[in-house]
Design a protein around this motif. Sequence first.
Motif, PDB file in Angstrom:
ATOM      1  N   THR A 180      -1.577  10.038   6.623  1.00  0.00           N
ATOM      2  CA  THR A 180      -0.119  10.208   6.591  1.00  0.00           C
ATOM      3  C   THR A 180       0.279  11.402   5.742  1.00  0.00           C
ATOM      4  O   THR A 180       1.106  12.225   6.156  1.00  0.00           O
ATOM      5  N   VAL A 181      -0.304  11.524   4.561  1.00  0.00           N
ATOM      6  CA  VAL A 181       0.022  12.644   3.665  1.00  0.00           C
ATOM      7  C   VAL A 181      -0.374  13.974   4.302  1.00  0.00           C
ATOM      8  O   VAL A 181       0.373  14.960   4.244  1.00  0.00           O
ATOM      9  N   GLY A 182      -1.552  14.011   4.938  1.00  0.00           N
ATOM     10  CA  GLY A 182      -1.998  15.240   5.584  1.00  0.00           C
ATOM     11  C   GLY A 182      -1.037  15.685   6.674  1.00  0.00           C
ATOM     12  O   GLY A 182      -0.712  16.880   6.784  1.00  0.00           O
ATOM     13  N   LEU A 183      -0.577  14.750   7.476  1.00  0.00           N
ATOM     14  CA  LEU A 183       0.354  15.090   8.550  1.00  0.00           C
ATOM     15  C   LEU A 183       1.732  15.448   8.004  1.00  0.00           C
ATOM     16  O   LEU A 183       2.440  16.288   8.589  1.00  0.00           O
ATOM     17  N   ILE A 184       2.119  14.835   6.905  1.00  0.00           N
ATOM     18  CA  ILE A 184       3.389  15.214   6.275  1.00  0.00           C
ATOM     19  C   ILE A 184       3.342  16.663   5.811  1.00  0.00           C
ATOM     20  O   ILE A 184       4.279  17.441   6.027  1.00  0.00           O
ATOM     21  N   PHE A 185       2.237  17.053   5.193  1.00  0.00           N
ATOM     22  CA  PHE A 185       2.086  18.436   4.736  1.00  0.00           C
ATOM     23  C   PHE A 185       2.157  19.429   5.895  1.00  0.00           C
ATOM     24  O   PHE A 185       2.694  20.525   5.763  1.00  0.00           O
ATOM     25  N   MET A 186       1.609  19.049   7.043  1.00  0.00           N
ATOM     26  CA  MET A 186       1.566  19.955   8.190  1.00  0.00           C
ATOM     27  C   MET A 186       2.802  19.860   9.075  1.00  0.00           C
ATOM     28  O   MET A 186       2.929  20.619  10.038  1.00  0.00           O
ATOM     29  N   SER A 187       3.701  18.931   8.781  1.00  0.00           N
ATOM     30  CA  SER A 187       4.855  18.703   9.651  1.00  0.00           C
ATOM     31  C   SER A 187       5.945  19.755   9.489  1.00  0.00           C
ATOM     32  O   SER A 187       6.843  19.844  10.315  1.00  0.00           O
ATOM     33  N   ILE A 329      -9.153  15.222  11.249  1.00  0.00           N
ATOM     34  CA  ILE A 329      -9.816  15.913  10.133  1.00  0.00           C
ATOM     35  C   ILE A 329      -9.583  15.153   8.830  1.00  0.00           C
ATOM     36  O   ILE A 329     -10.516  14.965   8.035  1.00  0.00           O
ATOM     37  N   CYS A 330      -8.356  14.714   8.602  1.00  0.00           N
ATOM     38  CA  CYS A 330      -8.053  13.954   7.380  1.00  0.00           C
ATOM     39  C   CYS A 330      -8.848  12.656   7.334  1.00  0.00           C
ATOM     40  O   CYS A 330      -9.393  12.285   6.287  1.00  0.00           O
ATOM     41  N   MET A 331      -8.929  11.972   8.458  1.00  0.00           N
ATOM     42  CA  MET A 331      -9.632  10.685   8.504  1.00  0.00           C
ATOM     43  C   MET A 331     -11.130  10.856   8.244  1.00  0.00           C
ATOM     44  O   MET A 331     -11.691  10.219   7.349  1.00  0.00           O
ATOM     45  N   ILE A 332     -11.767  11.722   9.021  1.00  0.00           N
ATOM     46  CA  ILE A 332     -13.207  11.916   8.876  1.00  0.00           C
ATOM     47  C   ILE A 332     -13.526  12.577   7.541  1.00  0.00           C
ATOM     48  O   ILE A 332     -14.471  12.193   6.843  1.00  0.00           O
ATOM     49  N   GLY A 333     -12.723  13.586   7.164  1.00  0.00           N
ATOM     50  CA  GLY A 333     -12.960  14.302   5.913  1.00  0.00           C
ATOM     51  C   GLY A 333     -12.888  13.393   4.702  1.00  0.00           C
ATOM     52  O   GLY A 333     -13.723  13.479   3.797  1.00  0.00           O
ATOM     53  N   PHE A 334     -11.887  12.513   4.673  1.00  0.00           N
ATOM     54  CA  PHE A 334     -11.769  11.594   3.539  1.00  0.00           C
ATOM     55  C   PHE A 334     -12.938  10.626   3.498  1.00  0.00           C
ATOM     56  O   PHE A 334     -13.462  10.314   2.413  1.00  0.00           O
ATOM     57  N   HIS A 335     -13.370  10.136   4.653  1.00  0.00           N
ATOM     58  CA  HIS A 335     -14.529   9.253   4.708  1.00  0.00           C
ATOM     59  C   HIS A 335     -15.758   9.932   4.118  1.00  0.00           C
ATOM     60  O   HIS A 335     -16.504   9.322   3.335  1.00  0.00           O
ATOM     61  N   VAL A 336     -15.984  11.188   4.512  1.00  0.00           N
ATOM     62  CA  VAL A 336     -17.158  11.924   4.038  1.00  0.00           C
ATOM     63  C   VAL A 336     -17.091  12.128   2.531  1.00  0.00           C
ATOM     64  O   VAL A 336     -18.056  11.843   1.798  1.00  0.00           O
ATOM     65  N   ILE A 337     -15.948  12.609   2.037  1.00  0.00           N
ATOM     66  CA  ILE A 337     -15.801  12.885   0.605  1.00  0.00           C
ATOM     67  C   ILE A 337     -15.922  11.607  -0.211  1.00  0.00           C
ATOM     68  O   ILE A 337     -16.615  11.556  -1.238  1.00  0.00           O
ATOM     69  N   GLN A 338     -15.251  10.548   0.241  1.00  0.00           N
ATOM     70  CA  GLN A 338     -15.262   9.293  -0.513  1.00  0.00           C
ATOM     71  C   GLN A 338     -16.647   8.652  -0.500  1.00  0.00           C
ATOM     72  O   GLN A 338     -17.146   8.205  -1.538  1.00  0.00           O
TER      73      GLN A 338
END
Length: 389
Positions: A180-187, A329-338
Amino acid sequence: MNSSRELTKFDYVLAFLLFLLFCASCIALYSAQTTSSQYGENFLLKQIIWYVVGICIIGGIMVFEPDQIRKLSWYLYGFSIMILIILFISPASIAPKVNGAKSWFILPGFGSFQPSEITKVCLIIMLSHIISKHNEKNVYRTIQTDFLLLGKITFVAILPMGLVMLQPDLGTTLVMMVITVGLIFMSGITWKILLPIFTTIIAAASTIFYLVLQAPELLEKYLNVRKYQFGRIYSWLDPYTYSSGDGYHLLNSLKAIGSGMLTGKGIGENEVYIPENHTDFIFAVVAEQYGFIGATVVICLLFLLLYHITKVGLLSNSDFASYICVGVICMIGFHVIQNIGMTIGLLPITGIPLPFISYGGSSLVGNMFALGLIFSIRFYYRTYMFSEE
């Protein structure tokens, strides 16, 4: 359009990356179950089956153009909310509590299924539709229109996040928040609105972290957070004090990763026992048995996947499709980092699997669903970018 032209539109690069991740997952799971007698199941075989199911899902999604998927956004969102509600009201025989969380359906003959994995992708589709539709109608932006868009996004996101938090599943809720935050930033919402809001959120998060350390009973009472989730924070900050409890996983993960050194010990030569090594701590298995080189290969594959999705989003001539790419990207990226962060002690343990590598049917189905959207975007956008001549 002839079949040879159709073949040129298929994303072979993405398919090849997915194949390499499949190979990496099979090698890692074979290593994990060869060196652990914790379970009597063949997780490698099950993972292969789930990959086949995922490929079928990708093929099914590719039948639909992005515009058709967009038209289904409300139906997909409604379906995801419905299954979360059904999960919440289902009896223990269908949806039992596991480690204090009611997050899975028990499917006879298939095992367990976590509906929130599908909900994450449906949320991406819904938010992408909301943002692109709003921006199409409001070409000339004002503070009022930006506040309206932020309200729409919040309204759509708060319901699934609330239902998942009630389970409670903090890890999946965090993933939805990042999406949600990622899409808000790009909106395109102005920073005049976002800056004070996110400053407040950061201050609130800092306050919650302080309460976790100083007054956890308040969070347990008012936010439905369980004691075992506090233990993950405490063991992250001081794993040695909690070495016999919540810090056990982290300490053993650090020992396994460190002992792998440059090239690893080789398959079947592990010396450190890690519970759940086929799911949340699969990266520790890779690092121990294949060393820094093997761990780097896995990280590079995941980075190349995210890089390629970014390219697809930039090339797309559809705002809706671009927002889909941002959400994935936000979903997969956060999974990888976390996931990697928690195995090396940089982040608290949250039970989030490593995408495409960890064993898990629900997680893999959700990720394949997301990649199916990317395959569809890549397959159809050339139709609009180039003429038939």
